[in-house]
Design a protein around this motif. Sequence first.
Motif, mmCIF file in Angstrom:
data_model
loop_
_atom_site.group_PDB
_atom_site.id
_atom_site.type_symbol
_atom_site.label_atom_id
_atom_site.label_comp_id
_atom_site.label_asym_id
_atom_site.label_seq_id
_atom_site.Cartn_x
_atom_site.Cartn_y
_atom_site.Cartn_z
ATOM 1 N N VAL A 61 0.836 -1.306 0.147
ATOM 2 C CA VAL A 61 0.002 -0.048 0.082
ATOM 3 C C VAL A 61 0.859 1.321 0.058
ATOM 4 O O VAL A 61 1.748 1.388 0.984
ATOM 5 C CB VAL A 61 -0.809 -0.124 1.151
ATOM 6 C CG1 VAL A 61 -1.899 1.159 1.245
ATOM 7 C CG2 VAL A 61 -1.675 -1.156 1.353
ATOM 8 N N ASP A 62 0.630 2.022 -1.124
ATOM 9 C CA ASP A 62 1.565 3.223 -1.194
ATOM 10 C C ASP A 62 0.503 4.577 -1.089
ATOM 11 O O ASP A 62 -0.579 4.220 -1.568
ATOM 12 C CB ASP A 62 2.329 3.155 -2.272
ATOM 13 C CG ASP A 62 3.346 2.344 -2.354
ATOM 14 O OD1 ASP A 62 4.130 2.175 -0.975
ATOM 15 O OD2 ASP A 62 3.892 1.631 -3.151
ATOM 16 N N LYS A 63 1.166 5.665 -0.929
ATOM 17 C CA LYS A 63 0.285 6.790 -1.025
ATOM 18 C C LYS A 63 0.914 7.655 -2.085
ATOM 19 O O LYS A 63 2.092 7.722 -2.147
ATOM 20 C CB LYS A 63 -0.159 7.487 0.139
ATOM 21 C CG LYS A 63 1.162 8.521 0.740
ATOM 22 C CD LYS A 63 0.670 9.317 1.945
ATOM 23 C CE LYS A 63 1.812 10.141 2.283
ATOM 24 N NZ LYS A 63 1.499 10.562 3.578
ATOM 25 N N THR A 75 5.471 7.427 -5.095
ATOM 26 C CA THR A 75 4.593 6.909 -4.089
ATOM 27 C C THR A 75 5.518 6.963 -2.849
ATOM 28 O O THR A 75 7.004 6.993 -3.002
ATOM 29 C CB THR A 75 4.255 5.781 -4.581
ATOM 30 O OG1 THR A 75 5.322 4.926 -4.911
ATOM 31 C CG2 THR A 75 3.599 5.659 -5.784
ATOM 32 N N LEU A 78 2.339 4.154 2.742
ATOM 33 C CA LEU A 78 1.212 4.831 3.566
ATOM 34 C C LEU A 78 1.213 4.196 5.244
ATOM 35 O O LEU A 78 1.507 3.216 5.335
ATOM 36 C CB LEU A 78 -0.211 4.392 3.056
ATOM 37 C CG LEU A 78 -1.359 5.002 3.720
ATOM 38 C CD1 LEU A 78 -1.493 6.506 3.347
ATOM 39 C CD2 LEU A 78 -2.455 3.927 3.450
#
Lengths: 81, 540
Positions: A61-63, A75, A78
């Motif tokens: 999971v990246d933001k 990215t 997260l």
Amino acid sequence: MADTDDVKTLSFERAIEELESIVRRLEDGKVPLEESVAIYERGEALKRRCEELLRAAEARVDKITTDAQGQPTGTAPLDME
Amino acid sequence: MAKIAALTNTAEFSVTELSAALKRTVEDAYGHVRVRGEITGFRGPHASGHCYFSLKDEGAKIEAVIWKGVHGRMRFKPQEGLEVIATGKLTTYPGSSKYQIVIEALEPAGVGALMALMEERKAKLAAEGLFDAARKQLLPYLPEVIGVVTSPTGAVIRDILHRLADRFPRRVLVWPVRVQGEGSAEQVAAAIDGFNALPPDGPIPRPDLLIVARGGGSLEDLWSFNEEIVVRAAAASMIPLIAAVGHETDVTLIDFAADKRAPTPTAAAEMAVPVRAELFVEVTGLSRRMMLCWQRGQERRRTELRAAARALPAASDLLALPRQRLDTASAALPRALRASSHAHQRRFAQASAGLTLNVLRAQLALAGHRLDAAGERLSRCGRTALQQRRERFDALAARLQTATLANLQARRHHLAREQERLQRLSERSRRAFTVAIQQQRARIHHAGQLLGALSYRGVLARGFALVRDENGAALPTAASIAPGARLMLEFADGRIGAIADGEPSARGVQPQAMAEPQAKPVRSAPAKRAAKSSDQGSLF
């Protein structure tokens, strides 16, 4: 022998659909011997492709990071909580 | 001034001072007010960017203004007829003795006003076709990368990630946005557009699926997802989009524009991916079925083969029957040949029997009959044609006779008329002729009488004589008579010859003059008469 190269690029949905159709044809029992060998091999390849796709489940999971103008720059992981 | 103040004990202001004092008082007392009313007479934004309108309720009305900068930041834009709660300060406008409220914030008053606004916007966007079923895209069966537009903190993203991990862990890209309050609509729209703008093979993987999510809240809290900019971005997204805003009962306009609406963020994660374990089971099941089928197929083939092999008869058995057929056939061959030649012979005999002169004769007779018939028809035709011509001729002859008779009759009439005319004319001409003859006769008679009266014979009858020379030409003068000339004297009752007296002389005049006296002695009276008559003759 059956060409199974294209199987490696199939999406999971396509692969499992084709596998299902092969199973149906074999269950009908009307496939000539030689062809039944070929589609069996292809079915095996499809099964491997599906399992490979299922195994490749990564929970990453990246933001999105953005610059001042709101344009995405990259990215970053997260961090929740 | 102090003097007057002392006199009346009342401070005296200039208008400007009073206005300024009022302004201070009003601004101090109402520097921050919240007022509820309906927007009316909305004008703006003007070219300046400011908006002017009034707020009113049943009993009163107050002028209001929103400055350009404030208006630009506003989440709710003022709209005619909308009931709002305005926050701001009162101020006066010294130039015209007016006061107004300078609004700094505006919110719709109550759910009813918001719902009305939303319904209006929904109808407008639906009319543009943004919510058409035909625009909806199918969600991918198993997306590789899922883009989530939501707040990076809070329960929503956690719910989504948990459910994804439970079902099928995927790569997730979160685009952090504010999900309520000022600027949130713009951020959400920019995030949707931003995901769509990612190149397919750039450093940031492009999602196969988008989830726009927000937890439950009041209508006002969810209002960003009713904004046009968000709805349009969702409708324009080329990446299939799931909207998961609020709880099950909350409805926002992005729900209509999204390709799929999830009642909750968790439900959105369920729509996004299938359950991995189930797929494993399914694939394994399919593979086992395939293997079993194939094995069963092989088994069945083997059985069939064995059965077939068992059923295969011996070579001698296979040949016995054909052998027997061959024997039978070869035995029957000579007989069949004979029978065949007999049959041929019989057919030949029949054919040759039929081939006689009678055939030709019959054909000849037939041709003769046809000829006769044709001849008959020909003569009949000839007769008929002749008959027709004769009839035509007779008819024409009859017409000709009639015409001739009529013609003759006409001519006869004409002739009779002409004859009658001729008779009349000849009668007239005869009469005219008789009359003319009589007239002419009378004229001749008259002329004769006149002639008689005038004739020299009349003179002769009175006793005169006419002297002529021997050739009978009258000699009117004595001078023309030469002496000795033979004369002829004509009297009324006849002629008598005479000779002029005197010698014939060569002289012309003299002898002539003497001729008379010469003649006189012969017949003096007649001579005298002759002279007289010649005198008289000269009278003619």
